[in-house]
Design a protein around this motif. Structure first.
Motif: not given
Length: 324
Positions: A4-10, A75-77, A79-87, A98-100
């Motif tokens: 797995f990789a992950m975008i948005g961890l905090s 890749m788990s996402i 991040t803020p809602n408006y960035l989901h599409d791009s990520h 993708a797992i968003c």
């Protein structure tokens, strides 16, 4: 073991994803977040590589693939809602499924492009619709399916989840980034209602402000009065006396559906289903994405007929209208 990789961890929801990856016996290889207050990762995957810049994260993912032959399976996402599409697009084009988190995207037309990219990459977009896995909601769905097919149920949905002033400074308080109250805290409830009671037939919005939203929905087998808010003043007395900052209530024909508990392992259940090929995809997410988009852009309807009783609770000023 899947990589797995992950975008948005905090953020708030990330620990549930870390826990789900760990509890499904998989491995987090790399993670990205612009903020570095992510010590939570030590409790789950201390050896994961961490980045605060997208460009370095992108390069690392590419190097793993080219130099080490290591494939990122998911890749788990978070991040803020408006960035989901791009990520999501980045995940698919990196060769990962993708797992968003919900909402999958803010605008329904984004789903069409994601569907095209799924076909091009032969990878899948999965979303978290955890209420479909909640035992009480499953039992309710079975009750409706086993009941009279022509019966229309009267449903009240009330969801109050207190947020402090920080909310309005964060991306969540910016409707262009979060989609507003109905999208940010309500999308999974709308999905659940359609899953249980059938396709949406009509929607009215009675209220939509910085701290609350309310309206009326008609599904194939339900008439729903709904109210959502982040204002703690609206919490019922019994919740305040217990020190609770969240209140959830769903009544069906006046009978309360108890689903306050049982939330904390639903992400792990979601991950298990996704890895087994039984996750919820673009088609599952589309009705609720369309509905929150329509609510966000709807003109307010007059208070006639069925509307939630909390609609008439006095409006509060925006916390920052005083010059902060």
């Amino acid at each position: 073991m899947k990589n797995f990789a992950m975008i948005g961890l905090s953020g708030y929801i990330a620990p549930r994803h870390l826990k789900a990856i760990k509890e499904t016996n998989n491995n987090l290889v790399a993670a990205l977040d612009k903020f570095d207050s992510v010590g939570i990762i030590d409790s789950y995957f201390p050896n994961a590589d961490f980045f605060t810049e997208f460009e370095r994260f992108d390069r690392h993912i590419e190097k793993l693939k080219r130099n080490q032959g290591l494939t990122i399976d998911y890749m788990s996402i978070c991040t803020p809602n408006y960035l989901h599409d791009s990520h999501i697009r980045f995940a698919l084009r990196s060769g990962a499924n993708a797992i968003c988190e919900k909402p999958l995207v803010l605008n329904p037309w984004n789903l069409d492009t994601l569907e095209d990219i799924e076909k091009e990459t032969q990878k899948k977009v999965n979303t978290i619709l955890q209420l479909r896995l909640h035992e009480s909601i499953i039992a309710l769905k079975q009750q409706i399916e086993n009941g009279p097919k022509d019966k229309i149920y009267d449903v009240d949905l009330t969801y109050l989840t207190s947020r402090g002033h920080w909310y309005y400074t964060s991306w969540k308080g910016d409707s262009s980034k979060s989609g507003g109250i109905a999208t940010n805290i309500g999308v999974h409830f709308y999905d659940m209602l359609a899953w249980v009671f059938g396709p949406l037939q009509n929607s009215l919005v009675h209220l939509h402000s910085h701290d609350r939203a309310a309206g009326y929905l008609e599904f194939k087998q339900a008439r729903v009065r709904w109210f959502l808010s982040i204002n703690e003043e609206l919490l019922p007395l019994e919740a305040k006396e217990k020190g609770q900052r969240t209140y959830r209530s769903i009544t069906v024909d006046g009978k309360e559906i108890e689903f306050s508990d049982g939330f904390f392992d639903l992400h792990t259940k979601s991950y298990k289903d996704i890895i087994d090929g039984k996750g919820f995809g673009l088609a599952d997410a589309k009705p609720s994405v369309q509905l929150v988009h329509d609510i966000r852009n709807a003109e307010l309807s007059p208070l006639k007929g069925a509307y939630h009783p909390l609609v008439k609770y006095p409006q509060m000023k925006h916390p920052f209208t005083n010059g902060h």
